[in-house]
Design a protein around this motif. Structure first.
Motif: not given
Length: 372
Positions: A17-24
């Motif tokens: 979820r965080e990777a999707v939100a941040s684009g990391d």
């Protein structure tokens, strides 16, 4: 959702979820894919392949392409929204080279050793060719058996190298000797599992399949592999002088290495699906995000030079594997095991001569059809 009820592989929901939100693109995983919050996701290198059914309007998908009528591999780094819109969320970061060469090597060492020591040894075996990549992976799990494949009627390069390395490392080595009957049996199984029937892919997959099949028969359900090191760390001849090599478009060592890394999303599904078809789950510690990050920061002269390839990687693992193993060069798996040679021999024996266009590919097609 897939047939076994699994919706996400390779990472926990909060991380993705965080990777999707941040684009990391490198959020600290070994790769992931699946469904989350109504979206389909596939990590930046496609380390966990995910397939859509191109014949379905219901957005059917699976980790196994044989589940689907018309499987289509989802592009690495892609998110598919609930409405079907696809967008590229993750791309490899463009990291500047580390100017402190010692620090660059130390970073690779820390990342590699952390990653190879991370897997649980329970139910784990190692695919072991005797080269530095598989030796480093094996060094991380010192109590598990190592497997190497080679053609039965000849002492292949990989078997010789694996025996020497296993002796130097005091490891339990199990040699998987395959013959023509094994090749004829395995080729259709590999083609069905991967959807690939070209001679190069099948030749690469055969020894992986035989090693995995034997490990599974011996009771192991996971196989650690050294995949990714050649691509990440400058292991190919074509990155040494890219401006003079037609096989790459880039004109710098770092650019060519990045180009080669970009080939992983096409290669990895073949390996992953082959190993699963043989009964084991792949474990690829050298493809962890932390290793990718460290590799992308290496300056050109720590990737490849005229005198040496995988320069920084070899220096990073000094003391981890014996020096003779650390400096050893090895052949591509399809040649080092004689899989490609014997596949070619079988094709010619079946009447598919080298003067014919793609004679080995034609033989593979005939094997799959039951006509060879």
């Amino acid at each position: 959702m897939t047939a076994d009820g699994t919706t996400l592989r390779g990472a926990d929901l909060s991380t993705v979820r965080e990777a999707v939100a941040s684009g990391d693109p490198l959020p600290g995983t070994g790769g992931f894919a699946g469904e989350i919050d109504g979206r389909l996701v596939c990590d930046v290198l496609g380390r966990e392949p995910l397939y859509l059914d191109a014949a379905s309007d219901a957005r059917e998908w699976s980790f196994d392409p044989t589940d689907l009528e018309e499987p289509e591999l989802l592009d690495a780094g892609t998110v598919v929204e609930p409405d079907g819109d696809r967008r590229r969320v993750w791309s490899l970061p463009d990291l500047s080279p580390e100017t402190d060469r010692e620090a660059a090597v130390d970073a690779v060492r820390d990342a590699v050793l952390t990653s190879v020591r991370e897997p649980d040894s329970d139910g784990l075996a190692v695919a072991f060719s005797g080269g530095v990549d598989s030796a480093v992976v094996a060094a991380g799990v010192p109590d598990v058996p190592c497997y190497v494949a080679g053609f039965a009627d000849a002492e292949s390069h990989d078997v010789d190298a694996a025996r020497a390395a296993a002796d130097a490392m005091d490891r339990d080595l199990r040699v998987v000797a395959f013959d023509h009957d094994d090749i004829e049996r395995a080729v259709p199984e590999i083609v069905r599992a991967t959807g690939r029937s070209n001679a190069m892919d099948v030749g690469i997959a055969l020894p992986l399949y035989f090693v995995a099949e034997r490990a599974a028969a011996d009771g192991y359900d996971r196989l650690a592999v050294g995949q990714g090191a050649d691509e990440l760390f400058g292991g190919y001849r074509k990155v040494v002088d890219p401006a003079e090599d037609h096989r790459v478009e880039a004109d710098s060592v770092r650019g060519a290495t990045r180009e080669v890394i970009g080939s992983l999303p096409d290669q990895l599904p073949r390996d992953v699906l082959t190993l699963r078809a043989a009964g084991v789950e792949p474990v690829a510690p050298l493809l962890h995000d932390r290793v990718i990050d460290a590799a992308l920061r290496l300056p050109a002269d720590l990737l490849a030079t005229e005198a040496e390839r995988k320069v920084g990687f070899r220096r990073a693992v000094a003391g981890v594997v014996p020096d003779d193993v650390r400096g050893a060069e090895k052949k591509a798996v399809q040649y080092g095991t004689y899989a490609a040679r014997e596949l070619d021999r079988l094709a010619r024996q079946a009447g598919y001569k080298r003067r014919m266009d793609d004679h080995v590919g034609q033989y593979i097609d005939a094997l799959v059809a039951g006509d060879a």
